[in-house]
Write an enzyme that holds these catalytic residues in place. Structure first.
Site, mmCIF file in Angstrom:
data_model
loop_
_atom_site.group_PDB
_atom_site.id
_atom_site.type_symbol
_atom_site.label_atom_id
_atom_site.label_comp_id
_atom_site.label_asym_id
_atom_site.label_seq_id
_atom_site.Cartn_x
_atom_site.Cartn_y
_atom_site.Cartn_z
ATOM 1 N N GLU A 25 -13.726 -31.364 33.377
ATOM 2 C CA GLU A 25 -12.746 -30.470 32.756
ATOM 3 C C GLU A 25 -13.466 -29.417 31.924
ATOM 4 O O GLU A 25 -14.604 -29.640 31.468
ATOM 5 C CB GLU A 25 -11.817 -31.317 31.858
ATOM 6 C CG GLU A 25 -10.732 -30.506 31.171
ATOM 7 C CD GLU A 25 -9.646 -31.365 30.538
ATOM 8 O OE1 GLU A 25 -9.801 -32.607 30.465
ATOM 9 O OE2 GLU A 25 -8.626 -30.784 30.113
ATOM 10 N N ASN A 172 -0.674 -31.705 35.585
ATOM 11 C CA ASN A 172 -1.396 -32.838 34.994
ATOM 12 C C ASN A 172 -0.646 -33.298 33.760
ATOM 13 O O ASN A 172 -0.236 -32.484 32.926
ATOM 14 C CB ASN A 172 -2.812 -32.400 34.588
ATOM 15 C CG ASN A 172 -3.478 -33.422 33.675
ATOM 16 O OD1 ASN A 172 -3.868 -34.490 34.109
ATOM 17 N ND2 ASN A 172 -3.556 -33.107 32.371
ATOM 18 N N GLU A 173 -0.474 -34.591 33.643
ATOM 19 C CA GLU A 173 0.181 -35.176 32.457
ATOM 20 C C GLU A 173 1.371 -34.333 32.030
ATOM 21 O O GLU A 173 1.488 -33.932 30.864
ATOM 22 C CB GLU A 173 -0.829 -35.377 31.317
ATOM 23 C CG GLU A 173 -1.919 -36.370 31.682
ATOM 24 C CD GLU A 173 -2.709 -36.950 30.515
ATOM 25 O OE1 GLU A 173 -2.567 -36.479 29.382
ATOM 26 O OE2 GLU A 173 -3.473 -37.907 30.763
ATOM 27 N N TYR A 257 -6.796 -45.109 30.005
ATOM 28 C CA TYR A 257 -8.076 -45.146 29.286
ATOM 29 C C TYR A 257 -8.210 -46.463 28.539
ATOM 30 O O TYR A 257 -7.218 -47.051 28.092
ATOM 31 C CB TYR A 257 -8.158 -43.992 28.280
ATOM 32 C CG TYR A 257 -8.399 -42.646 28.923
ATOM 33 C CD1 TYR A 257 -9.685 -42.228 29.240
ATOM 34 C CD2 TYR A 257 -7.350 -41.783 29.220
ATOM 35 C CE1 TYR A 257 -9.926 -40.995 29.836
ATOM 36 C CE2 TYR A 257 -7.577 -40.539 29.815
ATOM 37 C CZ TYR A 257 -8.870 -40.159 30.114
ATOM 38 O OH TYR A 257 -9.111 -38.945 30.702
ATOM 39 N N GLU A 313 -7.757 -40.403 36.093
ATOM 40 C CA GLU A 313 -8.429 -40.451 34.791
ATOM 41 C C GLU A 313 -8.526 -41.909 34.371
ATOM 42 O O GLU A 313 -7.492 -42.573 34.182
ATOM 43 C CB GLU A 313 -7.691 -39.633 33.738
ATOM 44 C CG GLU A 313 -7.761 -38.139 34.036
ATOM 45 C CD GLU A 313 -7.195 -37.256 32.932
ATOM 46 O OE1 GLU A 313 -7.223 -37.664 31.751
ATOM 47 O OE2 GLU A 313 -6.724 -36.157 33.259
ATOM 48 N N GLN A 362 -15.362 -38.527 31.838
ATOM 49 C CA GLN A 362 -15.585 -37.411 32.727
ATOM 50 C C GLN A 362 -17.048 -37.363 33.127
ATOM 51 O O GLN A 362 -17.852 -38.059 32.528
ATOM 52 C CB GLN A 362 -15.175 -36.125 32.053
ATOM 53 C CG GLN A 362 -13.698 -36.102 31.659
ATOM 54 C CD GLN A 362 -13.226 -34.694 31.245
ATOM 55 O OE1 GLN A 362 -13.927 -33.715 31.325
ATOM 56 N NE2 GLN A 362 -11.986 -34.628 30.757
HETATM 57 O O1 AHR Z 1 -9.882 -36.545 29.713
HETATM 58 C C1 AHR Z 1 -9.403 -36.009 28.534
HETATM 59 C C2 AHR Z 1 -7.893 -35.757 28.562
HETATM 60 O O2 AHR Z 1 -7.222 -36.962 28.665
HETATM 61 C C3 AHR Z 1 -7.364 -34.963 29.715
HETATM 62 O O3 AHR Z 1 -7.476 -33.591 29.532
HETATM 63 C C4 AHR Z 1 -5.932 -35.350 29.753
HETATM 64 O O4 AHR Z 1 -5.387 -35.265 31.056
HETATM 65 C C5 AHR Z 1 -5.933 -36.757 29.194
HETATM 66 O O5 AHR Z 1 -5.001 -36.915 28.201
#
Ligand code: AHR
Length: 509
Positions: A25, A172-173, A257, A313, A362
């Site tokens: 990103e 995205n999101e 995450y 992600e 990432q």
């Molecule tokens: O990876 C960091 C961020 O996490 C991304 O930009 C977003 O899609 C997610 O909330």
């Protein structure tokens, strides 16, 4: 002794190589400095891409790269990133540190990076703040192979041939940074936007045939356990939709995450105790439940599993490295990250009938990176070593396997199995096995019974250090994979003892 059954006769799903995908990103030092330094940099580069980083990425056979975001995607306007660099518009990166983005890395640079890495392309479009026209024109600019004003503009900018867009994310999101939408509202927008993601390579009159030449459309899926999002998005996409269009999508994303101390506090990347170790791993393992439950909803609409679950992600998200910009999400990477990666990848392999792509967040200098850079220096993280060991599963066929486990841990709430595993037969007919030992203190003898596979020659490699071990710019090779000679070939199988806090890769041929 733990019993391990591998039934190689029972061949299951293909492990798409895209399960080993990455995400980059416009965030902190991921693109700028990490991947792209510009043609005039003193750091050795090819057309602006760092040679050392590209080489490290080629080594782990990165299969696909997602770009430009993340949250950045829904404020990215592609026109600002094409044409002469001196004329490119500058913008404020409002999501990540409020820094000025000069757009010197844009569409052409992304495809050049993927060409150098040798990977497929996954572009994430802008639904949150972009128009349908803007998205449609980007697709035409990148992929139209004929005479059109946009194809001619692409040629004028140095690329007469169309680019190959393998995957295209429509937002995205969008439940959060991508527009704070409700699932119904997003799904209706999705239906409209995807109509203008023109498929110039579609088999004429046969929308039901999905080929590798086509752009695979990915809809924004849920955050963590938001099952309502998955249900509502799919309901809306499949409503009044002719069967042959099958919801107008090839993929639905999922973001998860691992935050040991929760989203607000997160926790240190390097300073943690045994309790936090197990808590982190327990939270990592939770992704299996997410895949199962979101998958069960997908099954209702798509029982044949034509639509991929795209975990685009995933990874650890810790408190930033002290002294670094909080908006840049730079964190170090230890043996704990290695275990997180090994556990996740084993789970993705096991669910490869539904999970068709996954992208660690990432690639460089942001969150759970495989590579870190500091000026001209570069290091491979423990996570890089896991991707290097597991790359042998790419495009292999998952085989049936079961490993007897014990429950371990320090707190009732965060108990974990001591071991995880997956096994596959690769394109050359070799058996590939990966096993993680989550225990900080115990090694475990394993008795593996293998049926339906006749290989005799065994080799193995291992990543095994104490939990805080990490690579630094002063000592970049402290954690690295070593040959492991502790696997014994016995009649009908293998015997080995997997050391505490380790990830083991065995090949039988
Ligand atoms: O990876 C960091 C961020 O996490 C991304 O930009 C977003 O899609 C997610 O909330």
């Amino acid at each position: 002794m733990a019993k391990y059954i591998i039934n190689a006769e029972n061949r299951k799903s293909k492990i798409n190589r895209e399960l080993y995908g990455h995400f980059s990103e416009h965030l902190g030092r991921c693109i700028y400095e990490g991947l792209y330094v510009g043609e005039d940099s003193d750091i050795p580069n090819t057309n602006g891409m760092r040679n050392d980083v590209v080489e490290a990425l080629r080594e782990i056979r990165v299969p696909v790269l997602r770009w430009p975001g993340g949250c950045f995607a829904d404020e990215y306007h592609w026109r600002e990133g094409i044409g002469p660099k001196s004329e490119r518009k500058r913008m404020v990166n409002t999501n990540w540190g409020g820094v000025v983005e000069d757009n010197s890395f844009g569409t052409h640079e992304f495809f050049e990076l993927c060409r150098q890495i040798g990977c497929k392309t996954y572009i994430n479009g802008n639904v949150g703040s972009g128009t349908v026209q803007e998205m449609s024109e980007w697709i035409e600019y990148m992929t139209f192979d004929g005479e059109s004003p946009l194809a001619l503009e692409r040629a004028k900018n140095g690329h007469p041939e169309p680019f190959k867009v393998d995957y295209f994310g429509i937002g995205n999101e969008n439940w959060g940074c991508g527009g704070n939408m409700t699932p119904e509202y997003y799904a209706n927008l999705y239906r409209r936007y995807q109509s203008f993601v023109k498929q110039y390579k579609r088999v004429p009159d046969h929308p039901e045939i999905v080929t590798d030449e086509m752009i695979h459309r990915i809809a924004c899926g849920a955050n963590v356990d938001d099952y309502e999002w998955t249900e509502e998005v799919l309901r809306t996409l499949f409503r009044h939709c002719e069967d042959k269009f099958h919801g107008h999508l090839e993929g639905l994303s999922l973001h998860y995450y691992t935050h040991p101390e929760g989203w607000q506090i997160k926790g240190s990347a390097t300073d943690f105790d045994a309790k936090t170790w197990y808590k982190t791993l327990a939270k990592t393992l939770y992704i299996e439940e997410l895949i199962r439950r979101h998958g069960a909803i997908m099954d209702q609409y798509d029982p044949e599993k034509k639509i991929g679950m795209i975990v685009d992600e995933w990874g650890t998200w810790f408190t930033v490295e002290p002294g670094t910009n909080p908006g840049f999400l730079y964190q170090q990477n230890t043996m704990r990250d290695a275990l997180v990666a090994g556990i996740n990848l084993n789970i993705f392999n096991k669910h490869s009938d539904r999970v068709k792509m996954a992208n660690i967040a990432q690639m460089v200098n942001v969150l759970q990176s495989v590579v870190l850079t500091d000026g001209p220096q570069m290091l491979k993280t423990p996570t890089w070593h896991i991707f290097n060991m597991y790359k042998h599963h790419q495009d292999a066929t998952l085989v049936d396997s079961f490993l007897e486990t014990e429950t371990i841990g320090e707190e009732e709430e965060y108990l974990v199995p001591n071991l995880t595993e997956s096994a596959s037969i690769d394109g050359e007919g070799r058996l590939q096995i990966t096993v993680t030992n989550l225990s900080l203190t115990e090694s475990y003898p394993v008795d593996a019974r293998i049926t339906g596979f006749a290989g005799e020659k065994v080799s193995a490699e291992i990543l095994c250090e104490e939990m805080h071990a990490l690579n630094t710019f002063e000592n970049p090779d402290a954690v690295h994979t070593k040959a492991f000679d502790g696997v014994e070939k016995v009649h009908g199988g293998l015997k080995f003892t997997i050391p505490a806090c380790s990830v083991l890769h065995i090949t039988v041929e």
